[in-house]
Design a protein around this motif. Structure first.
Motif, short mmCIF file in Angstrom:
data_model
loop_
_atom_site.label_atom_id
_atom_site.label_comp_id
_atom_site.label_asym_id
_atom_site.label_seq_id
_atom_site.Cartn_x
_atom_site.Cartn_y
_atom_site.Cartn_z
N LEU A 60 -14.50 -11.97 -24.83
CA LEU A 60 -14.11 -10.68 -25.38
C LEU A 60 -15.13 -10.20 -26.41
O LEU A 60 -15.40 -9.00 -26.53
N ILE A 63 -17.81 -8.64 -24.45
CA ILE A 63 -17.38 -7.30 -24.01
C ILE A 63 -17.49 -6.31 -25.17
O ILE A 63 -17.94 -5.17 -25.01
N LYS A 67 -19.06 -2.64 -25.27
CA LYS A 67 -18.17 -1.49 -25.25
C LYS A 67 -17.78 -0.97 -26.62
O LYS A 67 -17.22 0.12 -26.73
N VAL A 114 -7.44 -9.97 -22.45
CA VAL A 114 -8.78 -9.63 -21.97
C VAL A 114 -8.71 -8.53 -20.91
O VAL A 114 -9.48 -7.57 -20.93
N THR A 115 -7.75 -8.69 -19.98
CA THR A 115 -7.59 -7.68 -18.92
C THR A 115 -7.27 -6.31 -19.52
O THR A 115 -7.83 -5.28 -19.09
N LYS A 118 -10.46 -4.89 -21.23
CA LYS A 118 -11.48 -4.52 -20.25
C LYS A 118 -11.23 -3.11 -19.70
O LYS A 118 -12.18 -2.42 -19.33
#
Length: 250
Positions: A60, A63, A67, A114-115, A118
Motif C-alpha cells: 500500500l 501504491i 497515487k 488494499v482492494t 486501489k
C-alpha cells in the motif's frame, strides 16, 4: 537448532485469530521453552501479526507513492515501505529461530483495505489512506505495549522494541497528513467490526511455497534487528545462544 528448543505440537499450529483481533484462548500459555526464554501463544501471534501487517502496508505504501495526491501521503508512503521492509526482515530472522510459521499473504480483512484503496483516486484515496492506516497502526500499537511489558522471550522483546518505534513513526506521519478524522478513526479503532475469524486470519502458506520478501527501498533508513544484544537476554541457564542466521530469501 537441535536440542536448543523443547517444542510442543501447539507451537507448530498456525495462529487462529490475527489481524485487528486477538485469540480468546489462554494467550499466556507457554507453547515452547527456548534458549531465549519461554514462548507464549501471544508471543507467537505477535510475530505473525507484525509480518502480516507488512504484507499489506508495504504494497500500500508503494501504491501511495504512485497515487498519493498530496506531499503528506507520499511522505507517509515512503515511511511505510522503509519501515515495514526492516520489520519484515526482523520477523523472517527470528521466526525460524522460534519455529514460527509466517504467512505469505495478509488476512482477507487487510487485503480488503488494499482492494478498496486501489479503486480510489485523488482526495478520496488520500483521506481513506490516512484514516485506515492511522486506525490499524493505533490498534497494533496497543498490542505492542502489552507484548513488550509481558514477554519473557528476548527475541520477541527485541521485535517489540523495533515495532514500537516503527508503528509510532507511521502513526505520526499519518497524522501529519492533516487528513485524519480522529473521532471516527478512534471509534473504528476501539470498536472494530465483529468479523469471522476467517476474515482476520492470514492463511498459512502452502508447503514449499517460497517466502515473500519485502525489499528495502534504495534510500532505506530503517534497519533490521541486530540480535547481538538480544541473544542472551532471556536465555535459560546453561544454554548457549545459537548463531544469528541470515534472513530467508524467497
Amino acid at each position: 537448532m537441535g536440542g536448543a528448543m523443547a517444542l510442543t505440537l501447539a507451537a507448530l499450529a498456525y495462529p487462529g485469530m490475527l489481524g485487528l483481533s486477538t485469540t480468546a484462548t489462554a494467550q499466556d500459555r507457554i507453547i515452547a521453552n527456548t534458549q531465549w526464554g519461554p514462548l507464549t501463544e501471544q508471543d507467537r501471534d505477535f510475530v505473525v501479526k507484525v509480518r502480516a501487517a507488512g504484507l499489506w502496508e508495504y504494497p500500500l505504501g508503494q501504491i501511495g507513492l504512485q497515487k498519493g495526491a498530496s506531499k503528506g501521503v507520499k511522505t507517509a508512503s515512503e515511511h511505510l515501505v522503509d519501515g515495514h521492509a526492516a520489520l519484515d526482515a526482523s520477523c523472517r530472522k527470528i521466526a525460524p529461530m522460534l519455529n514460527i510459521t509466517l504467512p505469505n499473504v495478509a488476512s482477507p480483512q487487510q487485503e480488503g483495505f488494499v482492494t478498496q484503496l486501489k479503486a480510489e483516486t485523488g482526495k478520496q484515496f488520500d483521506t481513506d489512506f490516512a484514516n485506515i492506516l492511522r486506525m490499524t497502526h493505533g490498534s497494533i500499537f496497543n498490542a505492542i505495549a502489552k507484548i513488550r511489558s509481558t514477554t519473557k522471550n528476548s527475541l520477541v522483546r527485541a521485535l517489540a522494541d523495533q515495532a514500537n518505534d516503527t508503528v509510532l513513526d507511521h502513526m505520526t506521519v499519518m497524522e501529519k497528513t492533516g487528513l485524519v478524522d480522529f473521532d471516527q478513526t478512534l471509534f473504528n479503532q476501539t470498536t472494530p467490526p465483529k468479523l469471522p475469524s476467517s476474515d482476520l486470519t492470514p492463511p498459512a502458506p502452502p508447503a514449499g511455497q517460497p517466502e515473500i520478501v519485502l525489499t528495502p527501498p534504495p534510500t532505506a533508513t530503517s534497519t533490521p534487528l541486530d540480535l547481538s544484544g538480544a541473544m542472551g537476554g532471556g536465555a535459560n541457564p546453561g544454554t548457549t545462544p545459537a548463531p544469528d542466521p541470515s534472513p530467508t530469501v524467497g
